[in-house]
Design a protein around this motif. Sequence first.
Motif, short mmCIF file in Angstrom:
data_model
loop_
_atom_site.label_atom_id
_atom_site.label_comp_id
_atom_site.label_asym_id
_atom_site.label_seq_id
_atom_site.Cartn_x
_atom_site.Cartn_y
_atom_site.Cartn_z
N GLN A 116 6.88 -8.58 -8.18
CA GLN A 116 6.50 -9.46 -7.03
C GLN A 116 5.24 -10.25 -7.30
OE1 GLN A 116 8.30 -9.79 -3.83
NE2 GLN A 116 9.57 -8.75 -5.38
N ILE A 117 4.43 -9.66 -7.86
CA ILE A 117 2.98 -10.45 -8.47
C ILE A 117 3.49 -11.32 -9.18
CG2 ILE A 117 0.73 -10.10 -9.49
CD1 ILE A 117 0.51 -7.37 -8.00
N ALA A 118 4.32 -11.14 -10.23
CA ALA A 118 4.47 -12.18 -11.23
C ALA A 118 5.44 -13.28 -10.68
CB ALA A 118 5.60 -11.56 -12.44
N ALA A 119 6.10 -13.14 -9.48
CA ALA A 119 6.84 -14.01 -8.59
C ALA A 119 6.02 -14.85 -7.75
CB ALA A 119 7.90 -13.54 -8.03
N GLY A 120 4.50 -14.52 -7.81
CA GLY A 120 3.80 -15.34 -7.25
C GLY A 120 3.17 -14.69 -5.78
N ILE A 121 3.63 -13.43 -5.43
CA ILE A 121 2.95 -13.02 -4.44
C ILE A 121 1.91 -12.11 -4.55
CG2 ILE A 121 3.60 -11.43 -2.39
CD1 ILE A 121 5.46 -13.78 -2.71
N SER A 122 0.70 -12.54 -3.91
CA SER A 122 -0.56 -11.73 -4.24
C SER A 122 -0.58 -10.26 -3.89
CB SER A 122 -1.59 -12.85 -3.62
OG SER A 122 -2.90 -11.85 -3.54
N ALA A 123 -1.12 -9.42 -4.49
CA ALA A 123 -1.36 -8.09 -4.11
C ALA A 123 -1.75 -7.98 -2.78
CB ALA A 123 -2.32 -7.39 -5.12
N ASP A 124 -2.61 -8.72 -2.14
CA ASP A 124 -2.94 -8.56 -0.78
C ASP A 124 -2.09 -9.18 0.10
OD1 ASP A 124 -3.45 -11.31 -0.91
OD2 ASP A 124 -5.49 -11.24 -0.79
N PRO A 162 -3.14 4.22 -4.16
CA PRO A 162 -4.62 4.22 -4.48
C PRO A 162 -4.95 4.21 -5.97
CG PRO A 162 -3.91 5.92 -2.92
CD PRO A 162 -2.77 5.35 -3.54
N ARG A 163 -3.76 4.37 -6.86
CA ARG A 163 -3.89 4.44 -8.26
C ARG A 163 -3.36 3.09 -8.89
NH1 ARG A 163 -2.56 9.41 -6.39
NH2 ARG A 163 -3.53 11.20 -7.32
N TYR A 164 -2.74 2.10 -8.23
CA TYR A 164 -2.05 0.88 -8.60
C TYR A 164 -3.49 -0.07 -9.09
CZ TYR A 164 0.68 -3.28 -9.04
OH TYR A 164 1.34 -4.52 -9.63
N GLN A 165 -3.20 -0.81 -10.27
CA GLN A 165 -4.34 -1.73 -10.83
C GLN A 165 -4.75 -2.56 -9.61
OE1 GLN A 165 -2.64 -4.18 -13.80
NE2 GLN A 165 -0.55 -3.88 -13.07
N HIS A 166 -4.03 -3.05 -8.74
CA HIS A 166 -4.41 -4.08 -7.83
C HIS A 166 -4.36 -3.36 -6.48
CE1 HIS A 166 -4.12 -7.08 -10.87
NE2 HIS A 166 -2.67 -6.91 -10.95
N LYS A 167 -5.43 -3.75 -5.57
CA LYS A 167 -5.43 -3.22 -4.32
C LYS A 167 -4.38 -4.06 -3.53
CE LYS A 167 -8.42 -2.99 -0.40
NZ LYS A 167 -9.72 -3.35 0.63
N LEU A 168 -3.45 -3.09 -2.83
CA LEU A 168 -2.63 -3.81 -1.96
C LEU A 168 -2.84 -4.14 -0.64
CD1 LEU A 168 0.44 -1.37 -2.97
CD2 LEU A 168 -0.27 -3.65 -3.92
N ARG A 194 8.13 3.26 -11.46
CA ARG A 194 9.15 2.63 -11.16
C ARG A 194 9.23 1.45 -10.08
NH1 ARG A 194 14.79 4.46 -8.47
NH2 ARG A 194 15.91 2.33 -8.50
N ILE A 195 8.35 2.11 -9.02
CA ILE A 195 7.83 1.10 -7.78
C ILE A 195 6.66 0.35 -8.30
CG2 ILE A 195 6.93 1.15 -5.69
CD1 ILE A 195 9.94 2.07 -5.99
N SER A 196 5.83 0.63 -9.04
CA SER A 196 4.87 0.10 -9.80
C SER A 196 5.18 -1.22 -10.58
CB SER A 196 3.82 0.77 -11.11
OG SER A 196 2.81 0.09 -11.48
N ASP A 197 6.50 -0.97 -11.37
CA ASP A 197 7.09 -2.19 -12.08
C ASP A 197 7.54 -3.22 -10.85
OD1 ASP A 197 6.66 -0.77 -14.24
OD2 ASP A 197 8.63 0.12 -14.66
N LEU A 198 8.02 -2.81 -10.01
CA LEU A 198 8.66 -3.46 -8.90
C LEU A 198 7.70 -4.43 -8.32
CD1 LEU A 198 11.06 -4.38 -7.14
CD2 LEU A 198 10.73 -2.53 -5.61
N TRP A 206 0.69 -3.51 13.22
CA TRP A 206 -0.01 -3.35 12.12
C TRP A 206 0.48 -4.08 10.98
CZ3 TRP A 206 1.03 -1.43 7.33
CH2 TRP A 206 0.23 -0.97 6.12
N LEU A 207 1.68 -4.67 10.64
CA LEU A 207 1.98 -5.56 9.55
C LEU A 207 1.63 -6.74 10.23
CD1 LEU A 207 5.71 -3.98 9.02
CD2 LEU A 207 3.74 -3.92 7.63
N VAL A 208 1.62 -7.35 11.13
CA VAL A 208 1.22 -8.64 11.56
C VAL A 208 -0.16 -8.75 11.02
CG1 VAL A 208 0.96 -10.12 13.57
CG2 VAL A 208 2.99 -9.09 13.27
N GLU A 209 -1.09 -7.47 11.68
CA GLU A 209 -2.24 -7.58 11.21
C GLU A 209 -2.89 -7.60 10.00
OE1 GLU A 209 -4.00 -4.44 13.34
OE2 GLU A 209 -3.56 -5.13 15.37
N ARG A 210 -1.89 -7.05 9.19
CA ARG A 210 -2.28 -6.89 7.71
C ARG A 210 -1.86 -8.03 6.74
NH1 ARG A 210 -6.29 -4.76 7.39
NH2 ARG A 210 -6.00 -4.62 4.94
N LEU A 211 -0.88 -8.92 7.25
CA LEU A 211 -0.19 -9.95 6.51
C LEU A 211 -0.54 -11.27 7.05
CD1 LEU A 211 3.21 -8.22 5.68
CD2 LEU A 211 1.12 -8.56 4.37
#
Length: 219
Positions: A101-109, A128-134, A93-97, A213-218
């Motif tokens: 987000q990716i379909a809306a233009g937000i990159s996985a990274d 760790p199992r999702y198709q794209h690296k977050l 369910r969260i994978s679909d969510l 951490w969020l500021v650093e990652r995003l």
Amino acid sequence: MSQFDGASYFNSPAHKATVIWLHGLGDSGDGFAPVAPHLALPEELGVKFLFPHAPVQAVTINGGMEMRAWYDIKSLDLDKRADAQGVQQSAQRISDLIDEQIAAGISADKIILAGFSQGGVIALHLAPRYQHKLAGVMALSTYMSQPELLAEQAIHKDLNIFMAHGEFDNVVPLAAGKQAYECLQEQGMAVSWQTYAMAHQVCEQELEAIRQWLVERLS
């Protein structure tokens, strides 16, 4: 059309990144929603917070009482605590969510998957199992479902993961969180481990570390 059911927070002029934050047992997306404005992330990061609701279901250890839960808990024994089928269903369910987000233009990274307690179990299972690296995973006061399968099933073994736990947690023992941390570390993931003088909760010092951490990652 989006199937999102939960709370959200967004106060930036442009949507550039997303944090999906999963709540714990018996809570709802509304429970952590006030954290988003409290973090006061820089507007230029364009971060939208999504706090999805877990489905309502019977929880065995609570006498079959129905409540919001990402999966059933049939035993408090750590190796049996997370119902594997339920974990997989919620992870899908969260994978679909995330896909939305990716379909809306937000990159996985530019997508962070966060979770507290039960929500953290889903985050640590899915990312760790999702198709794209977050961009990263935030796992708070949590543990891991079926850690013995991680080495075989993980697609991304270089994820950046922020873990934090209360030293006096009487719901998810500190040792359970440490075990998850060590398992992730063994796979070579960039995982950090923080403990705080608290119970099964979040504290101000922890939120300050999360913000940094969020500021650093995003950024």
